[in-house]
Design a protein around this motif. Structure first.
Motif, mmCIF file in Angstrom:
data_model
loop_
_atom_site.group_PDB
_atom_site.id
_atom_site.type_symbol
_atom_site.label_atom_id
_atom_site.label_comp_id
_atom_site.label_asym_id
_atom_site.label_seq_id
_atom_site.Cartn_x
_atom_site.Cartn_y
_atom_site.Cartn_z
ATOM 1 N N UNK A 181 7.487 -36.419 8.930
ATOM 2 C CA UNK A 181 6.451 -36.890 8.012
ATOM 3 C C UNK A 181 5.114 -36.271 8.410
ATOM 4 N N UNK A 182 4.453 -35.630 7.480
ATOM 5 C CA UNK A 182 3.147 -35.041 7.781
ATOM 6 C C UNK A 182 2.111 -35.551 6.787
ATOM 7 N N UNK A 183 0.921 -35.810 7.313
ATOM 8 C CA UNK A 183 -0.184 -36.317 6.503
ATOM 9 C C UNK A 183 -1.362 -35.339 6.617
ATOM 10 N N UNK A 184 -1.836 -34.857 5.480
ATOM 11 C CA UNK A 184 -3.034 -34.022 5.459
ATOM 12 C C UNK A 184 -4.232 -34.896 5.102
ATOM 13 N N UNK A 185 -5.237 -34.874 5.964
ATOM 14 C CA UNK A 185 -6.463 -35.641 5.717
ATOM 15 C C UNK A 185 -7.537 -34.661 5.276
ATOM 16 N N UNK A 186 -7.591 -34.421 3.959
ATOM 17 C CA UNK A 186 -8.590 -33.514 3.384
ATOM 18 C C UNK A 186 -9.922 -34.229 3.193
ATOM 19 N N UNK A 187 -9.806 -35.474 2.718
ATOM 20 C CA UNK A 187 -10.980 -36.179 2.231
ATOM 21 C C UNK A 187 -10.853 -37.645 2.615
ATOM 22 N N UNK A 188 -11.615 -38.069 3.591
ATOM 23 C CA UNK A 188 -11.453 -39.422 4.118
ATOM 24 C C UNK A 188 -12.304 -40.452 3.391
ATOM 25 N N UNK A 189 -13.236 -39.977 2.550
ATOM 26 C CA UNK A 189 -14.074 -40.886 1.768
ATOM 27 C C UNK A 189 -14.149 -40.420 0.322
ATOM 28 N N UNK A 249 7.593 -44.598 12.905
ATOM 29 C CA UNK A 249 8.115 -43.232 12.883
ATOM 30 C C UNK A 249 7.197 -42.286 13.655
ATOM 31 N N UNK A 250 6.507 -42.798 14.646
ATOM 32 C CA UNK A 250 5.461 -42.026 15.329
ATOM 33 C C UNK A 250 5.980 -40.734 15.962
ATOM 34 N N UNK A 251 7.221 -40.730 16.436
ATOM 35 C CA UNK A 251 7.766 -39.529 17.071
ATOM 36 C C UNK A 251 8.016 -38.412 16.067
ATOM 37 N N UNK A 252 8.078 -38.759 14.777
ATOM 38 C CA UNK A 252 8.361 -37.774 13.731
ATOM 39 C C UNK A 252 7.225 -37.699 12.716
ATOM 40 N N UNK A 253 5.999 -37.898 13.186
ATOM 41 C CA UNK A 253 4.836 -37.890 12.286
ATOM 42 C C UNK A 253 3.725 -37.038 12.878
ATOM 43 N N UNK A 254 3.056 -36.270 12.010
ATOM 44 C CA UNK A 254 1.895 -35.472 12.418
ATOM 45 C C UNK A 254 0.766 -35.707 11.412
ATOM 46 N N UNK A 255 -0.430 -35.964 11.930
ATOM 47 C CA UNK A 255 -1.634 -36.037 11.106
ATOM 48 C C UNK A 255 -2.409 -34.729 11.263
ATOM 49 N N UNK A 256 -2.742 -34.089 10.145
ATOM 50 C CA UNK A 256 -3.556 -32.874 10.161
ATOM 51 C C UNK A 256 -4.944 -33.209 9.627
ATOM 52 N N UNK A 257 -5.980 -32.980 10.466
ATOM 53 C CA UNK A 257 -7.342 -33.363 10.122
ATOM 54 C C UNK A 257 -8.209 -32.164 9.739
ATOM 55 N N UNK A 258 -8.901 -32.309 8.623
ATOM 56 C CA UNK A 258 -9.880 -31.325 8.163
ATOM 57 C C UNK A 258 -11.161 -31.524 8.961
ATOM 58 N N UNK A 259 -11.649 -30.458 9.571
ATOM 59 C CA UNK A 259 -12.866 -30.551 10.384
ATOM 60 C C UNK A 259 -13.931 -29.556 9.929
ATOM 61 N N UNK A 260 -13.791 -29.054 8.715
ATOM 62 C CA UNK A 260 -14.747 -28.074 8.212
ATOM 63 C C UNK A 260 -15.914 -28.714 7.494
ATOM 64 N N UNK A 261 -16.770 -27.862 6.944
ATOM 65 C CA UNK A 261 -17.948 -28.319 6.214
ATOM 66 C C UNK A 261 -17.621 -28.523 4.739
ATOM 67 N N UNK A 262 -18.573 -29.113 4.024
ATOM 68 C CA UNK A 262 -18.401 -29.338 2.589
ATOM 69 C C UNK A 262 -18.469 -28.000 1.852
ATOM 70 N N UNK A 263 -17.659 -27.840 0.829
ATOM 71 C CA UNK A 263 -17.675 -26.628 0.026
ATOM 72 C C UNK A 263 -16.927 -26.853 -1.267
ATOM 73 N N UNK A 264 -16.857 -25.820 -2.080
ATOM 74 C CA UNK A 264 -16.198 -25.913 -3.389
ATOM 75 C C UNK A 264 -14.756 -26.384 -3.257
ATOM 76 N N UNK A 265 -14.064 -25.901 -2.232
ATOM 77 C CA UNK A 265 -12.657 -26.261 -2.033
ATOM 78 C C UNK A 265 -12.446 -27.155 -0.820
#
Length: 439
Positions: A175-183, A237-253
């Motif tokens: 299970x993978x979670x992409x965190x693009x936008x937290x707010x 399911x912590x052993x089979x889970x990855x969180x991917x965090x966005x750490x960039x600046x604000x932009x069009x995409x």
């Protein structure tokens, strides 16, 4: 130990045999180039003859020339169906002690992403398009064909050599979670929030304007700030889970935040104690070593962990340059190998494999984890309801389960909200139900 005879040697041959047998299924292999030595191998030792003529008691696969070439050029490919599965590079006849296709060359063609090195039309983001792929054009993108081929190959080996050990590969749902936008509303700044409030009021959406104001003034929780709840959902399911965090600046995409958020820093640190975390490099960092490394350093400082895995925003990558960049920056595992607009197996397999740099004819240490399906693809491209999406997900998971593969799913925190106006009602409950059924 599986002994494999070949008349020729090459980096491509050694790479694909190591991936298919050792990395994917845990078998030790030994290449043999001397005919007499191959004949002398005991009959009960599993053997594969990869040559123009069938030698001894072995499983015979007649080779195509691809693995012995050193150039990159269009290949002549004709797709056949063999027992309801797509195959190509037919070289022989179907017998109990042979495979009628050069599955090694076919697997190499798909895993190396050979076709992505050939001239092609890119989409608006500079990506290779799913509709231009061999798999899409021939209706096998949604099948882990390499895993199916190997399943059949191993079954024939087991039949010929009953005493040989079995593959220890087992099904896994990663299970993978992409965190693009937290707010959705908070930390966007007065200008952006003001513009959206005005638009909502002018279009008669007073309920959405009210919702935004309540969140801004801390009278209501932000719809996207649900990482703690997601962590609780995935804790089993912590052993089979990855969180991917966005750490960039604000932009069009890059729809992150204008203003830094202490709460976001804290929740990242908290989740890193329980789950594996990786970088979700921003759109602008996709081809920039300096920006990528800056974002990686930010995440490492916040989580107090060495970051070795990533998945690019927009699934944006370019071969072979971007994978070379990842390897040079200490990234060992990448999870970008998938299509944004289409579910399926971009590299023909559900299983992790090492990247092969076709231009330098070199096997990399970078491990690629194929992505099977993403929530946005099901919702926005396929227009599925939550119920329809769950059925589709379970169907894909079952295909992978049949071949003891690794099913990698991608969901976004921002799509796990039932708040009005976002269009994802019911997906949060669906995801929880899907997790229980897909394990």
């Amino acid at each position: 130990m599986i002994k494999i005879y070949s008349e020729q040697d090459s980096p491509r041959l050694r790479y694909i045999l190591n991936e298919l047998f050792h990395e994917m299924h845990g078998f030790d292999i030994e290449l043999v180039f001397d005919v007499e030595e191959f004949y002398a191998i005991p009959d009960d030792c599993p053997k594969i003859c990869y040559s123009q003529e069938h030698i001894g008691n072995s499983l015979w696969i007649e080779p195509n020339e691809l693995l012995f070439e050193t150039k990159i050029e269009p290949q002549r490919i004709e797709i056949d169906l063999w027992e309801d599965t797509a195959y190509f590079f037919r070289t022989g006849k179907d017998k109990s002690d042979s495979i009628p296709y050069d599955v090694f060359s076919a697997a190499f063609y798909l895993i190396s992403r050979y076709e992505e090195y050939l001239p092609h039309v890119e989409d608006q983001h500079g990506r290779f398009r799913a509709e231009d792929s061999l798999a899409f054009k021939n209706n096998f993108l949604e099948e882990p064909v390499i895993d199916i081929w190997m399943h059949k190959l191993l079954d024939r080996l087991y039949s010929l050599f009953p005493k040989m050990e079995r593959s220890k590969r087992q099904y896994r749902h990663l299970k993978t979670i992409d965190v693009d936008n937290v707010f959705a509303y908070r930390h966007k700044g007065p200008f952006i929030n003001g513009i959206h409030i005005l638009k909502d009021l002018l279009n008669g959406r007073t309920n959405l304007a009210t919702q935004r104001l309540k969140v801004i003034f801390r009278l209501q929780k932000d719809p996207y700030f649900n990482l703690e709840e997601l962590g609780n959902t995935l804790s089993a399911y912590s052993a089979d889970t990855i969180f991917f965090f966005h750490c960039g600046c604000y932009g069009k995409h890059d729809k992150k935040v204008w203003l830094p958020s202490y709460a976001y820093v804290q929740i990242r640190k908290q989740l890193a104690k329980t789950f594996k975390v990786g970088l979700h490099p921003s759109y602008r960092s996709a081809h920039s070593k300096w920006i990528f490394n800056t974002e990686k350093n930010i995440l490492e400082q916040h989580t107090k962990k060495t970051i070795t895995c990533c998945r690019s925003h927009y699934l944006l990558f370019r071969l072979p340059e971007d994978y070379r960049m990842l390897e040079s920056l200490g990234i060992t595992d990448d999870y970008t190998m998938g299509y944004s607009n289409n579910p399926g197996f971009r590299a023909g397999t559900s299983l992790p494999f090492h990247f092969y740099d076709l231009e330098s004819e070199r096997a990399s240490q970078l491990t690629i984890h194929p992505l099977a399906v993403m929530d946005k693809t099901l919702h926005s491209n396929m227009k599925l309801s939550a119920t329809e999406a769950e059925n589709y997900l379970l169907g894909m998971a079952n295909k992978v389960r049949k071949v003891n593969g690794e099913f990698v799913s991608l969901f976004h925190n921002e799509n796990q909200t039932d708040a009005e106006g976002f269009g994802w009602e019911g997906w949060n409950d669906m995801y929880k139900d899907f997790l229980k059924k897909s394990n």
